[in-house]
Scaffold this motif. Structure first.
Motif, mmCIF file in Angstrom:
data_model
loop_
_atom_site.group_PDB
_atom_site.id
_atom_site.type_symbol
_atom_site.label_atom_id
_atom_site.label_comp_id
_atom_site.label_asym_id
_atom_site.label_seq_id
_atom_site.Cartn_x
_atom_site.Cartn_y
_atom_site.Cartn_z
ATOM 1 N N VAL A 117 -57.439 57.987 15.552
ATOM 2 C CA VAL A 117 -58.527 58.397 16.450
ATOM 3 C C VAL A 117 -59.877 57.997 15.858
ATOM 4 O O VAL A 117 -60.745 57.463 16.569
ATOM 5 N N LEU A 118 -60.052 58.257 14.574
ATOM 6 C CA LEU A 118 -61.316 57.900 13.928
ATOM 7 C C LEU A 118 -61.543 56.390 13.969
ATOM 8 O O LEU A 118 -62.656 55.929 14.229
ATOM 9 N N TRP A 119 -60.508 55.611 13.734
ATOM 10 C CA TRP A 119 -60.616 54.149 13.768
ATOM 11 C C TRP A 119 -61.041 53.662 15.156
ATOM 12 O O TRP A 119 -61.968 52.872 15.292
ATOM 13 N N ILE A 151 -69.500 53.005 24.446
ATOM 14 C CA ILE A 151 -69.828 54.336 23.916
ATOM 15 C C ILE A 151 -69.120 55.409 24.738
ATOM 16 O O ILE A 151 -68.534 56.354 24.193
ATOM 17 N N VAL A 152 -69.153 55.260 26.049
ATOM 18 C CA VAL A 152 -68.479 56.224 26.931
ATOM 19 C C VAL A 152 -66.986 56.253 26.631
ATOM 20 O O VAL A 152 -66.375 57.323 26.588
ATOM 21 N N LEU A 153 -66.376 55.083 26.411
ATOM 22 C CA LEU A 153 -64.951 55.040 26.079
ATOM 23 C C LEU A 153 -64.672 55.748 24.755
ATOM 24 O O LEU A 153 -63.677 56.475 24.633
ATOM 25 N N GLY A 154 -65.544 55.571 23.771
ATOM 26 C CA GLY A 154 -65.377 56.256 22.491
ATOM 27 C C GLY A 154 -65.475 57.767 22.636
ATOM 28 O O GLY A 154 -64.665 58.518 22.081
ATOM 29 N N ILE A 155 -66.459 58.218 23.388
ATOM 30 C CA ILE A 155 -66.620 59.660 23.628
ATOM 31 C C ILE A 155 -65.427 60.204 24.400
ATOM 32 O O ILE A 155 -64.919 61.290 24.101
ATOM 33 N N THR A 156 -64.958 59.444 25.378
ATOM 34 C CA THR A 156 -63.793 59.856 26.157
ATOM 35 C C THR A 156 -62.576 60.011 25.258
ATOM 36 O O THR A 156 -61.830 60.994 25.383
ATOM 37 N N GLY A 195 -51.877 63.011 19.686
ATOM 38 C CA GLY A 195 -52.002 64.392 19.238
ATOM 39 C C GLY A 195 -50.875 65.270 19.766
ATOM 40 O O GLY A 195 -50.506 66.266 19.144
ATOM 41 N N LEU A 196 -50.311 64.886 20.901
ATOM 42 C CA LEU A 196 -49.181 65.642 21.448
ATOM 43 C C LEU A 196 -47.952 65.565 20.543
ATOM 44 O O LEU A 196 -47.115 66.458 20.560
ATOM 45 N N LEU A 197 -47.857 64.520 19.743
ATOM 46 C CA LEU A 197 -46.734 64.388 18.808
ATOM 47 C C LEU A 197 -46.804 65.421 17.687
ATOM 48 O O LEU A 197 -45.801 65.670 17.016
ATOM 49 N N VAL A 198 -47.962 66.027 17.503
ATOM 50 C CA VAL A 198 -48.114 67.068 16.476
ATOM 51 C C VAL A 198 -47.257 68.276 16.834
ATOM 52 O O VAL A 198 -46.776 68.989 15.943
ATOM 53 N N ILE A 199 -47.022 68.491 18.120
ATOM 54 C CA ILE A 199 -46.127 69.570 18.545
ATOM 55 C C ILE A 199 -44.721 69.297 18.013
ATOM 56 O O ILE A 199 -44.021 70.203 17.576
ATOM 57 N N TRP A 200 -44.313 68.047 18.030
ATOM 58 C CA TRP A 200 -42.992 67.631 17.578
ATOM 59 C C TRP A 200 -42.877 67.715 16.058
ATOM 60 O O TRP A 200 -41.932 68.278 15.526
ATOM 61 N N ARG A 201 -43.855 67.110 15.362
ATOM 62 C CA ARG A 201 -43.888 67.110 13.902
ATOM 63 C C ARG A 201 -45.331 67.276 13.440
ATOM 64 O O ARG A 201 -46.174 66.432 13.725
ATOM 65 N N ASN A 202 -45.604 68.349 12.735
ATOM 66 C CA ASN A 202 -46.966 68.621 12.264
ATOM 67 C C ASN A 202 -47.525 67.488 11.406
ATOM 68 O O ASN A 202 -48.726 67.235 11.399
ATOM 69 N N ILE A 203 -46.662 66.785 10.705
ATOM 70 C CA ILE A 203 -47.091 65.715 9.805
ATOM 71 C C ILE A 203 -47.761 64.564 10.569
ATOM 72 O O ILE A 203 -48.522 63.783 9.986
ATOM 73 N N MET A 204 -47.517 64.468 11.865
ATOM 74 C CA MET A 204 -48.106 63.400 12.683
ATOM 75 C C MET A 204 -49.629 63.463 12.679
ATOM 76 O O MET A 204 -50.292 62.456 12.908
ATOM 77 N N VAL A 205 -50.187 64.627 12.383
ATOM 78 C CA VAL A 205 -51.638 64.753 12.338
ATOM 79 C C VAL A 205 -52.222 63.831 11.263
ATOM 80 O O VAL A 205 -53.330 63.309 11.427
ATOM 81 N N LEU A 206 -51.470 63.596 10.197
ATOM 82 C CA LEU A 206 -51.948 62.730 9.112
ATOM 83 C C LEU A 206 -52.020 61.263 9.521
ATOM 84 O O LEU A 206 -52.738 60.479 8.903
ATOM 85 N N VAL A 207 -51.286 60.890 10.529
ATOM 86 C CA VAL A 207 -51.322 59.524 11.049
ATOM 87 C C VAL A 207 -52.271 59.428 12.242
ATOM 88 O O VAL A 207 -53.006 58.456 12.392
ATOM 89 N N HIS A 208 -52.261 60.470 13.060
ATOM 90 C CA HIS A 208 -53.028 60.413 14.301
ATOM 91 C C HIS A 208 -54.535 60.516 14.099
ATOM 92 O O HIS A 208 -55.294 59.757 14.707
ATOM 93 N N ILE A 209 -54.975 61.440 13.272
ATOM 94 C CA ILE A 209 -56.422 61.614 13.071
ATOM 95 C C ILE A 209 -57.083 60.324 12.582
ATOM 96 O O ILE A 209 -58.111 59.909 13.127
ATOM 97 N N PRO A 210 -56.518 59.625 11.576
ATOM 98 C CA PRO A 210 -57.135 58.343 11.190
ATOM 99 C C PRO A 210 -57.154 57.322 12.325
ATOM 100 O O PRO A 210 -58.107 56.554 12.462
#
Length: 127
Positions: A42-44, A97-102, A25-40
């Motif tokens: 994280v969800l995975w 589960i704790v790792l996922g929440i973390t 998510g810190l890469l979003v500061i560099w390039r906003n488009i990274m959110v399109l790669v990062h969010i999936p």
């Protein structure tokens, strides 16, 4: 020899993917488009943790190790490589589960920081 190298490369990629899912998510500061790669990503990682599933990279690594004449291992990447370092006593579904929440909480904090950073940058632009 080639299969062993490929298996090691899969492990390295696997670890880098986990780091990306946690901190990308810190890469979003560099390039906003990274959110399109990062969010999936994280969800995975979160779904894998919450469901107790094994990442597809683990069987791939095991196949490559077997092809190299070595042995595969039971369970997933996290259980085999990371949990012995983080939780040497054992691994359970509750820990998963704790790792996922973390992972979700780390990303929530990172995206709050990114939002604050962007808001501050925009406020300075309009001054």
């Amino acid at each position: 020899m080639m299969y062993r190298i490929l298996a090691d490369l899969v492990v390295i990629f696997h670890l880098l993917f986990i780091i990306f899912a946690l901190l990308g998510g810190l890469l979003v500061i560099w390039r906003n488009i990274m959110v399109l790669v990062h969010i999936p990503a994280v969800l995975w990682v979160s779904v894998l943790s919450f469901k107790g599933w094994i990442c597809p990279l683990t069987p791939l690594e095991n196949q490559l190790r077997l092809a190299a004449g070595g042995e595969g291992y039971p369970g997933g990447f996290v259980e085999h490589y990371l949990i012995p370092v983080i939780y040497p006593a054992g691994f359970s579904f509750d820990v998963q589960i704790v790792l996922g929440i973390t992972a979700l909480m780390i990303n929530f904090v990172i995206y709050a920081f990114v939002y604050y950073w962007e808001k501050r940058r925009q406020d300075r632009t309009y001054e």
